[in-house]
Enzyme design. Structure first.
Site, PDB file in Angstrom:
ATOM      1  N   HIS A 128       0.858  -1.187   0.000  1.00 30.85           N
ATOM      2  CA  HIS A 128       0.000   0.000   0.000  1.00 30.85           C
ATOM      3  C   HIS A 128       0.896   1.240   0.000  1.00 30.85           C
ATOM      4  O   HIS A 128       1.487   1.599   1.011  1.00 30.85           O
ATOM      5  CB  HIS A 128      -0.918   0.009   1.216  1.00 30.85           C
ATOM      6  CG  HIS A 128      -2.064   0.971   1.094  1.00 30.85           C
ATOM      7  ND1 HIS A 128      -1.972   2.158   0.397  1.00 30.85           N
ATOM      8  CD2 HIS A 128      -3.340   0.925   1.571  1.00 30.85           C
ATOM      9  CE1 HIS A 128      -3.124   2.801   0.456  1.00 30.85           C
ATOM     10  NE2 HIS A 128      -3.978   2.066   1.159  1.00 30.85           N
ATOM     11  N   HIS A 169      -2.733   6.863  -0.315  1.00 31.97           N
ATOM     12  CA  HIS A 169      -3.605   7.345   0.752  1.00 31.97           C
ATOM     13  C   HIS A 169      -2.874   8.043   1.896  1.00 31.97           C
ATOM     14  O   HIS A 169      -3.318   8.024   3.040  1.00 31.97           O
ATOM     15  CB  HIS A 169      -4.471   6.201   1.297  1.00 31.97           C
ATOM     16  CG  HIS A 169      -5.400   5.641   0.266  1.00 31.97           C
ATOM     17  ND1 HIS A 169      -6.245   4.581   0.508  1.00 31.97           N
ATOM     18  CD2 HIS A 169      -5.608   5.994  -1.039  1.00 31.97           C
ATOM     19  CE1 HIS A 169      -6.937   4.303  -0.589  1.00 31.97           C
ATOM     20  NE2 HIS A 169      -6.570   5.149  -1.548  1.00 31.97           N
ATOM     21  N   TYR A 203      -0.012   7.313   3.316  1.00 27.76           N
ATOM     22  CA  TYR A 203       0.783   6.502   4.214  1.00 27.76           C
ATOM     23  C   TYR A 203       2.266   6.599   3.856  1.00 27.76           C
ATOM     24  O   TYR A 203       2.652   7.380   2.993  1.00 27.76           O
ATOM     25  CB  TYR A 203       0.263   5.065   4.212  1.00 27.76           C
ATOM     26  CG  TYR A 203      -1.167   4.960   4.709  1.00 27.76           C
ATOM     27  CD1 TYR A 203      -1.530   5.535   5.922  1.00 27.76           C
ATOM     28  CD2 TYR A 203      -2.150   4.316   3.963  1.00 27.76           C
ATOM     29  CE1 TYR A 203      -2.838   5.455   6.386  1.00 27.76           C
ATOM     30  CE2 TYR A 203      -3.465   4.239   4.419  1.00 27.76           C
ATOM     31  CZ  TYR A 203      -3.807   4.813   5.628  1.00 27.76           C
ATOM     32  OH  TYR A 203      -5.096   4.751   6.080  1.00 27.76           O
ATOM     33  N   ARG A 255     -16.740  -0.306  -0.598  1.00 28.76           N
ATOM     34  CA  ARG A 255     -17.935   0.046   0.176  1.00 28.76           C
ATOM     35  C   ARG A 255     -19.168  -0.744  -0.254  1.00 28.76           C
ATOM     36  O   ARG A 255     -19.989  -1.114   0.588  1.00 28.76           O
ATOM     37  CB  ARG A 255     -18.186   1.561   0.103  1.00 28.76           C
ATOM     38  CG  ARG A 255     -17.192   2.348   0.940  1.00 28.76           C
ATOM     39  CD  ARG A 255     -17.349   3.854   0.753  1.00 28.76           C
ATOM     40  NE  ARG A 255     -16.492   4.587   1.664  1.00 28.76           N
ATOM     41  CZ  ARG A 255     -15.201   4.828   1.470  1.00 28.76           C
ATOM     42  NH1 ARG A 255     -14.608   4.364   0.365  1.00 28.76           N
ATOM     43  NH2 ARG A 255     -14.490   5.501   2.346  1.00 28.76           N
TER      44      ARG A 255
END
Length: 330
Positions: free
Chosen positions: A151, A154, A156, A300
């Site tokens: 990842h 976002h 990070y 989602r």
């Protein structure tokens, strides 16, 4: 999607049912929530990890169940960097004090995030983190995961390094684009060399920062990064966006980030995954049929409906396997 339901980084019954039900529901590939490679890589004390064998054994149970449903599962390895040491979402995701179990967060630079100024990582600490990613990747292989995703989006740690919004270093890990992506590229090289040759290696990036000006990460930067990642053995790139600022509402609409995956796929020739308000079967299927991306990655909508994949197949009139225990319901 983060579940904030672990203790000591160990995935438990909630994670088994959460991920297992999506496998029962027909998902072809399941990707875990962000999984920390070290204790200081957590965002909250309720996140999962894979920095020790007890955590690995917890993941094995989940992986085995997913495979029993003829689905595949990948693990998303991650370090939160300067966005760590936060309280549980039910407590507001606020910086933790030492008394609450908080820790000193570190990042590429001492740039304020979440109202906290992290310490700048030393080169030695950067190299140690790369080793931790390799160790986590090897545990992931032993746990039986089918693929590994780093990842790097976002907001990070990897993203903190490659975005000039956060990275203010003046050594070989800062300054030029080549230097800012070095931490990610070196980690990719190390992980690629450690895992089996045929195991797919994926990377999730934020294709844009949604910030105007010279310091904001742009799609052209992501295309250049993706070229280098492909050259270093990355098989698949998920093109998301943002992480440091709130995205203007007028820029958010169904499929709003799909063009990032399309551009990277077209210009780099690497397989891509599309994300961002992909909420129904027809929309998801059209992205694939029209060649905009190779996978639609749906979060989602799967939270709302664990059987999204089976329901989508029914809606599109496509034959799909249904667990025999549930056939009377479909």
């Amino acid at each position: 999607m983060q579940q904030y339901s672990a203790k000591d980084g160990i995935p438990g019954h909630w994670h088994l049912v959460h991920l297992g039900s999506r496998a029962v529901g027909g998902a072809g590939l399941i990707i875990t929530e962000c999984t920390a490679v070290s204790p200081d890589g957590l965002a909250t004390l309720s996140d999962v990890g894979i920095w020790n064998d007890e955590q690995m054994e917890g993941w094995k149970t989940i992986v085995n169940f997913v495979h029993e449903q003829d689905s595949k599962i990948g693990i998303q390895l991650w370090h939160s960097g300067g966005k760590g040491s936060l309280s549980h979402p039910n407590m507001g995701m606020k910086p933790l004090s030492r008394q609450e179990g908080g820790w000193t967060v570190k990042s590429c630079s001492a740039t304020i995030m979440n109202g906290v100024t992290p310490q700048e990582l030393t080169v030695g600490e950067i190299l140690d983190l790369q080793t931790k990613f390799v160790e986590a990747a090897l545990r992931s292989v032993e746990a039986g995961f089918d693929t590994i995703e780093l990842h790097a989006g976002h907001g990070y740690l990897f993203h903190q390094f490659y975005s000039a919004l956060i990275n203010k270093r003046t050594d070989k890990y800062g300054g030029s684009l080549e230097n800012r992506i070095r931490f990610l590229v070196e980690t990719v090289q190390a992980v690629r060399n450690a895992i089996p040759q045929g195991m797919p290696l994926m990377v999730r990036i934020s294709a844009v920062d949604y910030v105007d000006g010279p310091e904001g990460w742009k799609l052209d930067d992501s295309i250049a990064l993706s070229e280098i990642l492909k050259e270093n053995g990355v098989d698949f790139i998920t093109a998301s966006g943002g992480g440091f600022t709130n995205v203007s509402k007028d820029k958010v609409y169904p499929g709003y980030q799909v063009p990032f995956a399309t551009a990277i796929k077209g210009q780099v020739g690497v397989m891509t995954g599309a994300v961002g308000m992909i909420t129904d079967a027809v929309q998801a299927n059209d992205i694939i049929v029209n060649g905009q991306a190779d996978l639609t990655i749906i979060a989602r909508a799967h939270l709302r409906d664990p059987y999204f994949a089976i329901h989508s197949a029914k809606e599109l009139d496509i034959e799909t396997a249904i667990p025999w225990q549930y056939k009377r319901g479909f």
